[in-house]
Structure formats: structure tokens, C-alpha cells
Design an enzyme around this catalytic site. Structure first.
Site, PDB file in Angstrom:
ATOM      1  N   MET A   1       0.841  -1.183   0.000  1.00 50.67           N
ATOM      2  CA  MET A   1       0.000   0.000   0.000  1.00 50.67           C
ATOM      3  C   MET A   1       0.883   1.243   0.000  1.00 50.67           C
ATOM      4  O   MET A   1       2.108   1.124  -0.035  1.00 50.67           O
ATOM      5  CB  MET A   1      -0.927  -0.030   1.216  1.00 50.67           C
ATOM      6  N   CYS A   2       0.330   2.427   0.061  1.00 51.49           N
ATOM      7  CA  CYS A   2       1.129   3.650  -0.126  1.00 51.49           C
ATOM      8  C   CYS A   2       0.622   4.781   0.766  1.00 51.49           C
ATOM      9  O   CYS A   2      -0.480   4.720   1.310  1.00 51.49           O
ATOM     10  CB  CYS A   2       1.047   4.134  -1.575  1.00 51.49           C
ATOM     11  N   ASP A   3       1.450   5.822   0.860  1.00 55.53           N
ATOM     12  CA  ASP A   3       1.060   7.070   1.518  1.00 55.53           C
ATOM     13  C   ASP A   3       1.646   8.224   0.711  1.00 55.53           C
ATOM     14  O   ASP A   3       2.821   8.185   0.327  1.00 55.53           O
ATOM     15  CB  ASP A   3       1.590   7.118   2.950  1.00 55.53           C
TER      16      ASP A   3
ATOM     17  N   GLU B   1      -2.796   6.091  -5.105  1.00 50.75           N
ATOM     18  CA  GLU B   1      -3.050   5.120  -4.046  1.00 50.75           C
ATOM     19  C   GLU B   1      -4.109   4.135  -4.507  1.00 50.75           C
ATOM     20  O   GLU B   1      -5.046   4.494  -5.231  1.00 50.75           O
ATOM     21  CB  GLU B   1      -3.592   5.822  -2.790  1.00 50.75           C
TER      22      GLU B   1
END
Length: 453
Positions: A1-3, A88
Site C-alpha cells: 500500500m502507499c502514503d 493510491e
């Protein structure tokens, strides 16, 4: 996942805009830093994206990208006009399309290649969504489909764009903003696609005539919880608010954050079935398969600045951010040598896989091995920032900037070689090493990547 995060000029020490992203994907999914020159295209030409071809435009802008090695699109990047975009994965009550269309990563690259401003890039992406849709497998190994959200910014403006299939909603950013693997736009937004509200009413997500709150209507909260999207969004929002006026180093620190528990525990380690930290480390079990930060990026734009601090490697805690001058005011600046493009198996000649020797050695006993070089990493990185700042304050030329960037990249490569030797001298502690399941997981990843023992 990402930010992905942004701090607009009023919230930064230099008065420039700051953008930052951790790209979290599969642990063996190498990313590649790639510069693509401005180009003109013949009328009627097509551009082949990851899965489909679409009509090409007359001219595409020069771009700097960080992209998974196997796809056409990018996780994050910038263009010559100072536009930056990150995306995202987000999860809705409506299942994402399995059939091949544009990936979210394709839309990042297309927005950069075709948009001269953040507002224009927003229009590019929403127009392409309407025309071609989004869908197809986003995974390196196995299958994984998802909808996308985007943070789109330039030196004076920024937008959050959240999508469900071909429908979308956009919000203009105020002072600071972050996005993660969860829908974050509520009842107040700047604009939306014509079909967004009618679709929500038709599917029973909201009653006709009732107040419309986008994320309440569309979000699959259970799926987002498994991806720790809400907890990481809260954490990045808290850190953006708590650290006052930001500079590149404060954004780097957020990208390296492992959460409050890691800050308290001297022997914290990135083990277990659940994760949730901004700096993500893959682990065993299905939840954290996409939980490895595979590249990181901090951009500073405006006020005579067009500096991109990139790792080009996984795990910002084991990596060092290095400057690339690209954008307004630095046209023609020589880029550092990013090396050959990586693939899905170990190749020490590539930047990404070369770093994996250090990254994976640290994981054998995280706490003492990261401490073996973290201080030296921070001091060297601070010296890089100081040298770049000195050049910017005296309005150094693009030629000088290119030389400085190339010199720093060489110093960083030499430092990493020293740190690997230091880490290997720290013997894993009996009883303190990661769990058996964790070690088995990373051993399997090593075999798949054909990494030497």
C-alpha cells in the site's frame, strides 16, 4: 500500500511546495527511475500503456518517473513544468474492473506527460477515466485490482482526486493533506463526475435528496482496514500537523516513520501478520504481501526550487535520499546515472537490486543492524541537504546543479557499500531475531528473486 502527502507553501520553511510519497508494492517488485524527454507525435498516433493503446497527443512533456519495472505507468513522478503526482489503491463497495483498461499508474504518467499544471493534469486524468476507464491486474505476481486516488500538485496548487471506476470526486487542498489506501473526501468537495451521485442513489448507498458524503457512501471500510489505510492516513495527517513548518528532511522523517510503538521500543522489529507503519516492510500472510515500501520521493517546488529527493531503492529507513534537479529553472541540468533498468530477479548492477543486499541484511536483526549506520545515514543526508541549499541560495546554474547531483549520487553509493560491511559485522542476536514465519517468508522471496545467500 502507499502514503502520499503535500504541504503547500504557507506550511513550509522555504515557501516552496513539498510533496512526498512512499510507494508500497510487492517485495521483489523493483522500481526504476526513468527520465523521458519531451516529444512530438504524428497525428493519429497511439500510445501503448500497460495493457491498452489510446490516442496519443501532439506533444508530451518531459517527465521523471519512478515506475515498477514491468509496467508502462509510474507510481509517482514529476514533469518539466513542476507538476507532481502520486496515486493510491482504494477500495469501494463496487468491485474494481478486472478487464484490462488504464491502470492508476498509467494515469499518473499520462497526467504528467499531458498536464502543464496541477489543474490541467486533473482534467487530463478525469477525461481519460471517462473515455477509457480503469481496470486490469495491478500485481507483479498473482492478481490485484483496485480503484485509485491521486494527489496532484504544482508549486501553487494541489488537488486530491478519488475515483470509483469511471466516476470521480475532486477536492482542492488547503494547507497540508495526505492520502492513503482509503477514501478521504467527505461532504465538501470542489467538483465531481456527473454520474457519481446518481450511481450512489441507484445502488442504495445514499437516499435521494439526503446529504451526500462521498467516502461514507462508497468506501469499503473493512477492506481498507485490512490495508491499514485509515490508520496510516490518520498517522500521516497527525505528523503533517504536528511538525510545524516543513522542509525536505521533515518529509523524509515522515516517510521513515514506523509509528509510536517503534519510537518507544528499542528492539522494535518489522515482524508479524499486521503492519500499518508509513515505512512499510513486507511480512508473512496475505495482508502484508503488498506492504513493502519499494521507492520513496520528496519534491520541493517553487521559490527557485525544483529538487526531487529520491531513493530509487526500497525502504527509506535503509536508504538515503539523493537530489535530482528537474523542472523550472533547471532545464538542461545533467541527471545522475540511474543505472540499468532492473527486472524481477537479483541484478547487482542495478540500483534497486544492489540496495536489496543492505535492506535484507538489516531485516535479519532489525534493531541493532539499523543502528549500525542510521546515524551516519542522517549525517550524510543532512550534508547533502546543506550543499543543495547553498547552491539554491546563491542561484547556482543548471550546470552546477547537475554536477552537484552527480557527485552526491556517487558519494551515496560509496556510503551504502560501507554500511553493508558494517551491518554484516553485527551478528544476529540469539532469541532476538525475527520469527520463523518471517524468516521463511523472506527466504522464499530471496529464492524467487534468485538472490545469493
Amino acid at each position: 500500500m502507499c502514503d502520499t502527502m503535500v504541504a503547500r507553501p504557507g506550511q513550509t520553511k522555504s515557501g516552496a511546495l513539498l510533496f512526498a510519497k512512499n510507494s508500497d508494492r510487492e517485495a521483489n517488485e523493483a522500481q526504476y527511475l526513468q527520465a523521458v524527454a519531451r516529444a512530438r507525435h504524428e497525428k493519429g498516433a497511439l500510445v501503448r500503456c500497460t495493457y491498452i493503446s489510446i490516442p496519443q497527443v501532439e506533444e508530451t512533456h518531459a517527465v521523471l518517473l519512478s515506475r515498477p519495472f514491468w509496467m508502462w505507468g509510474a507510481e509517482m513522478g514529476a514533469n518539466e513544468h513542476g507538476v507532481v503526482i502520486g496515486n493510491e489503491a482504494v477500495f469501494a463497495k463496487i468491485a474494481p474492473q478486472k478487464e484490462a483498461a488504464l491502470l492508476g499508474m498509467d494515469l499518473v504518467r499520462l497526467g504528467l506527460e499531458r498536464g502543464k499544471s496541477a489543474a490541467e493534469a486533473l482534467d487530463v486524468i478525469t477525461g481519460l477515466l471517462t473515455a477509457h476507464g480503469q481496470g486490469g491486474n495491478c500485481a507483479h505476481l498473482g492478481r490485484f485490482e483496485y480503484h485509485n486516488s491521486f494527489l496532484i500538485a504544482d508549486q501553487s496548487d494541489a488537488f486530491v482526486l478519488e475515483t470509483v471506476g469511471r466516476e470521480w470526486v475532486a477536492e482542492r487542498v488547503g494547507a497540508t493533506r495526505s492520502i492513503s489506501n482509503t477514501y478521504t473526501i467527505g461532504a465538501e468537495f470542489e467538483r465531481a463526475s456527473q454520474g457519481l451521485l446518481p450511481q450512489a442513489i441507484e445502488r442504495g448507498f445514499v437516499k435521494d435528496g439526503a446529504p451526500f458524503h462521498f467516502s461514507d457512501a462508497y468506501a469499503n471500510r473493512k477492506r481498507s482496514a485490512f490495508a491499514t489505510g485509515m490508520s496510516r492516513w490518520c498517522r500521516t495527517s497527525e505528523l503533517l500537523d504536528a511538525r510545524g513548518r516543513h522542509d525536505p528532511q521533515s518529509m523524509m522523517a515522515i516517510l521513515r516513520d514506523h509509528g509510536p510503538r517503534a519510537a518507544r521500543e528499542r528492539n522494535w522489529r518489522p515482524d508479524g501478520v499486521m503492519g500499518g507503519s508509513v515505512c512499510a516492510h513486507a511480512s508473512w500472510g496475505p495482508i502484508r504481501r503488498f506492504g513493502q515500501t519499494t521507492a520513496s520521493w520528496v519534491a520541493e517546488l517553487g521559490q527557485g526550487r525544483a529538487v526531487h529527493w529520491v531513493t530509487g531503492t526500497s525502504s527509506p529507513d535503509t536508504s538515503i535520499f539523493k537530489p535530482v534537479f528537474f523542472g523550472p529553472g533547471f532545464e538542461g541540468a545533467a541527471l545522475p546515472d540511474f543505472g540499468p533498468a532492473p527486472g524481477g530477479t537479483f541484478d547487482p548492477a542495478t540500483l534497486w537490486w544492489g540496495h536489496e543486499r543492505l535492506h535484507r541484511a538489516v531485516l535479519d536483526d532489525y534493531a541493532p543492524r539499523i543502528r549500525a549506520f542510521a546515524g551516519a545515514r542522517d549525517r550524510l543526508e543532512a550534508s547533502f541537504v546543506a550543499r543543495v541549499e547553498a547552491l539554491l541560495k546563491r542561484s547556482g546554474s543548471a550546470e552546477e546543479a547537475g554536477r552537484l547531483s552527480q557527485a552526491i549520487w556517487k558519494e551515496a553509493a560509496e556510503a551504502e557499500r560501507d554500511w553493508l560491511a558494517q551491518v554484516r559485522r553485527v551478528s544476529p542476536r540469539p532469541g532476538q531475531s525475527p520469527s520463523l514465519l518471517y524468516k521463511m517468508h523472506w527466504a522464499k522471496l530471496g529464492r524467487l528473486a534468485k538472490m545469493p545467500a
